[in-house]
Design an enzyme around this catalytic site. Structure first.
Site, short mmCIF file in Angstrom:
data_model
loop_
_atom_site.label_atom_id
_atom_site.label_comp_id
_atom_site.label_asym_id
_atom_site.label_seq_id
_atom_site.Cartn_x
_atom_site.Cartn_y
_atom_site.Cartn_z
N GLY A 78 0.45 -1.04 0.00
CA GLY A 78 0.42 -0.15 -0.20
C GLY A 78 1.01 1.29 0.16
O GLY A 78 2.51 1.14 0.05
N CYS A 79 0.33 2.49 -0.31
CA CYS A 79 0.91 3.88 -0.21
C CYS A 79 1.33 4.07 1.20
O CYS A 79 2.89 4.62 0.77
CB CYS A 79 0.31 4.40 -1.15
SG CYS A 79 -1.87 5.17 -0.47
N TYR A 80 0.45 4.54 1.95
CA TYR A 80 1.15 4.25 3.32
C TYR A 80 2.38 3.33 3.61
O TYR A 80 3.38 4.16 4.63
CB TYR A 80 -0.11 5.17 4.13
CG TYR A 80 -1.03 6.01 4.05
CD1 TYR A 80 -0.64 7.09 4.06
CD2 TYR A 80 -2.27 5.64 3.82
CE1 TYR A 80 -1.97 8.12 4.56
CE2 TYR A 80 -3.38 6.51 3.02
CZ TYR A 80 -3.14 7.97 3.74
OH TYR A 80 -3.77 8.99 3.45
#
Lengths: 334, 334, 334, 334
Positions: free
Chosen positions: C144-146
């Protein structure tokens, strides 16, 4: 206190009427309608108004509205106003309509909006700097956002009868597209972007032509709008072509005289920084040396002078208040 | 590998040359100069290039540069290039100048820039879609940002000899103002703001007139620029007035033919979203019904097609590479 | 040339894969699928790619895809990937999945995403700086990006076993919300606005906890995300609480050693200006004087290192290319 | 009418005082000073105020100011206020100082601001929700922008004595940096960017610690500020660690009671969209399940509740007006 009803209070225009009217010392909002949000608190849709307003959305019932209001603003979509306004007028309310329904002669309206008019009726075009008869109006057709800035930019020079052609190239913030999210209002698309739309076919062209040709019948009018990555604001660059040479000083004198007693028109460099959130229209001009072109640029906040603020200015005039009442505030800067 | 020198590597234009050239498979940057930052690593000024480049800024010494480079880009201010270019040419380098110094005939330059030219000399105007002779140039005057988009928008129709007047209304991102912070580049002023400047007096008007009048001697050219709250991008809206009616299909055919083998010009709706960071120029047009106006709009990235990308396109042509080499990338969206 | 299929090519992640792969010298996109846009040209959905790509969207047919591709990126919604990936693997493709479906152990996935997993299966967590085993993977769960930015920020210090608690406070651009317009992606709402969401309940917390607790089992992990008015970029501010005092120099040494041979991690002030459009993760840190807190901040482009770029980095490693291949470009600045 | 002097009227804070005071029915600005702009019209520096104000900048002369004013706002840089305030007080004016000079005990001030205090003197810390004694003050030290939002977010829970540690992670618009253009306020750098600064050393930390430790002596306070691409607004995310578990309902009850008669504090989702241009502080909170963390987030307009609006709120209280007078307006949205 003047009692005010807002018919269609969930959109941007309705919200802006509410924001501005909280600052108005002579008027009080007593009714806000919404078919979809009926029964809900107004601040559930407009959380910025929390603590400032204590009303719930009501249904649209002209007889009930008339009991609680003296004047109504109709802030509903084009085509919807014409089905609501007759009832309000019949109940004795004065009405300021913010849709396009009462801005054009019926035949022109039907041609431009491609829709049969359900309520052909006289109305005053509510651009008070050009239409002082607003003060006696029962029904006002509040102007479109683009025509407000464009007409104020062009009027002084066109009224002299020396302009043969106008090219209005406008740059608008995206709030003009309203509050419904679409692909063209999506942040990743709008930010850092500029784009034209309806390059030769925007419906507001007819309001610009109507006003300018009223001042000078033969003038040719062209209009092209663009969207810029701002929320509020319309900058209209009017390229005016004159029949004979004119100097910068002559243009200056014409604009100063024309707007000498119009408090909301200021002759200074247009920039959204100076008019954001306010009812001002700032105008500057430059006569091109060795050419027949005069460039006149105006800046307005499309939500205020281009919609809700101008509607309140009209209300002020209709009820004998100073037109500045409740609107005499600075733009928000920075 | 072609060895490239960048003369003046600390500004936005120099940084963009470096960014683009890291993707170029046939060229290698071997020298970057800066008088002020001499001896410092290039990535101390351009931290986005950290790990990608391992050079330090050098002083400007044509003889030294000539030992390490085949071609030089001069990305220095107007007026400075003319003092540096002669030395580079003398050392046998080919030069692509990104300043205004070699774009106009000397007499025109001195009139517009109000400065005596220190190096009157022939150069090719580096707009390769209109100037195929770029391929043989020793010295290229890389076009201004506004003229690039405006000239590509107008050329096909003007070349037909049917346009009498052009009004170019341009909307530019603020990066065109360079990297020195000023009151008019301050974020709180620029954001959410649109404003005109030099409404009838911008110096780039002369480059537009020069190119269009070359194609059609009598055409009248007017130009008004604006700043919009975007970093990159110039949208130029050209209002063209034609001598006799023309249909949308005729305009379409003219543009398709004119740009049929120009890979960087695409006929589609202009929007910064599609060209940001790329060398493309997107163009669309609309012939106004019942009128003598044709609206043609172009969008470019002022840093790429309007400056550093076009310079590399010129370099590609000068050295016999496919003009797309190292530039054949998509815009950054979202 | 490695033949690449993009399963789900209409969204932002698919578009970014296409943008980046046009610059990749060893890979070629041969299939792009979309159920909704089947038969339409890819550049009708991604106009920035006009002239750069000449494919049409195809239906998802694993057998057909396997004929034309060696590797597939699945860029489809959470829950959809698990229905497509098994077929692709069965046909012999290696798969890099950009959804959440293969990032967590099945039990954890079902708890966090509140959905039964249709394809429980081993996959490698595709954060190559922490998972070198990516090179042998058949199926990669792309992070995921975070979690990408947060895990890279925390890992070096947490791996030392001296951190007891982590508070990750992240600020994300809105492109993470995808391309479907909603009230919370509407330009007038997003611009000039910052807001928190899922303050204690964001699903990405589990990916951060998983990775950090793998490095140091007892560490407590807290996560709060925010949306900021940017399109791209995630800045993650990790407040790390250490068991005993540590100096700035010690932290510096730990990070330098940990990332010494990781080309995409750079130790410099995080700022979206330096990483926009690139695969870099920039990290800086400060040990608070007289306190047990160390602040570590990372910046990534959520679309690149946080999604599509990292997926290509994984592909490079899986196929024995230098991990920088096709990704070794600077951020877009200004 | 209360007669108001603005000492230092050219900056953002002075301009905001002028903007807000044009809407105040009980106060009138009679003096605006500026050493640099002496003799020039106030609207030459603040063109948004054109037509709204008809004053010229005066020199700073306490005796002259005292003839025309009852109260003075000092909106001058840190360190300058302490040289001006004594003279104003001596002339019998009450003073609200917007600099940092009177916010901290002298010893603390000298430690944090690394400067000898020229005017050690008692002042009231002008955060009226926590300091009701403002009403009797002769000299008010108006709080810093970050401390205002952070202290209002933390106070209710900290005052219960159950919080051991606070991590305040703040996101600020760039207007906090003032109106002087610098590399870090340049539009191309700020837009689409987020960055931390003074990660563990910001001077406002001392104002947060002072107020929270007054409420609960042993609480540890950490503070990290960031700049986001907005002009106005500060969102402060306070991660509070409590000694024993607490439920969402308990937190809700604590905040409702604490702020029950504070009209400018609203318990609703913080978002700049709801507070831009207004004096409100919106607060929301979430007790993390299965954890000792409570996240409390506040949003204020740094120019209004974080500076000039709060100063006027203090003025209202000092002169016995309803604290809402002239400030009871909605945020500007969209």
């Amino acid at each position: 206190m003047l009692r005010v009803g807002i018919i269609g209070g969930t959109g941007y225009t309705g919200g802006e009427l509410l924001r501005l009217l909280t600052m108005h010392p002579m008027a009080e909002v007593t009714v806000v309608t919404s078919r979809g949000q009926k029964g809900k608190p107004v601040d559930s849709v407009h959380p910025g108004l929390k603590n400032l307003i204590d009303l719930t959305f009501e249904d649209v019932d002209p007889a009930e509205i008339a009991k609680k209001c003296d004047v109504a603003f109709t802030a509903v979509p084009h085509g919807a106003a014409m089905t609501i306004v007759p009832g309000l007028l019949k109940e004795g309310l004065r009405v300021i309509d913010l849709s396009a329904d009462y801005r054009l002669p019926v035949a022109k309206f039907e041609e431009v909006y491609k829709k049969k008019h359900a309520d052909p009726r006289e109305a005053v075009y509510g651009l008070p700097e050009l239409h002082p008869e607003v003060k006696d109006a029962t029904l006002v057709g509040n102007p479109g956002c683009y025509p407000t800035g464009a007409n104020l930019a062009c009027a002084p020079l066109v009224a002299k009868g020396i302009v043969s052609r106008i090219v209005v190239d406008s740059k608008s913030g995206i709030s003009g597209a309203g509050q419904d999210p679409t692909a063209t209002t999506h942040f990743p698309f709008v930010t850092q972007n500029v784009r034209p739309y309806n390059m030769t076919t925007h419906r507001h062209a007819s309001e610009i032509a109507q006003e300018q040709q009223r001042l000078s019948p033969g003038v040719k009018v062209h209009f092209t709008p663009h969207v810029v990555p701002s929320t509020r604001g319309i900058l209209s660059t009017a390229h005016l072509f004159v029949d004979e040479p004119i100097t910068q000083a002559e243009v200056q004198a014409i604009y100063e005289e024309f707007y000498q007693d119009k408090p909301f028109v200021r002759l200074q460099t247009p920039s959204f920084a100076n008019i954001r959130g306010s009812n001002f229209c700032d105008i500057a001009f430059e006569a091109e040396q060795g050419s027949d072109r005069v460039v006149v640029v105006s800046a307005i906040d499309n939500m205020v002078k281009g919609a809700s603020g101008q509607a309140i200015q009209n209300m002020n005039l209709m009820y004998g208040f100073d037109e500045r009442t409740g609107l005499w505030t600075s733009g928000l800067f920075p």
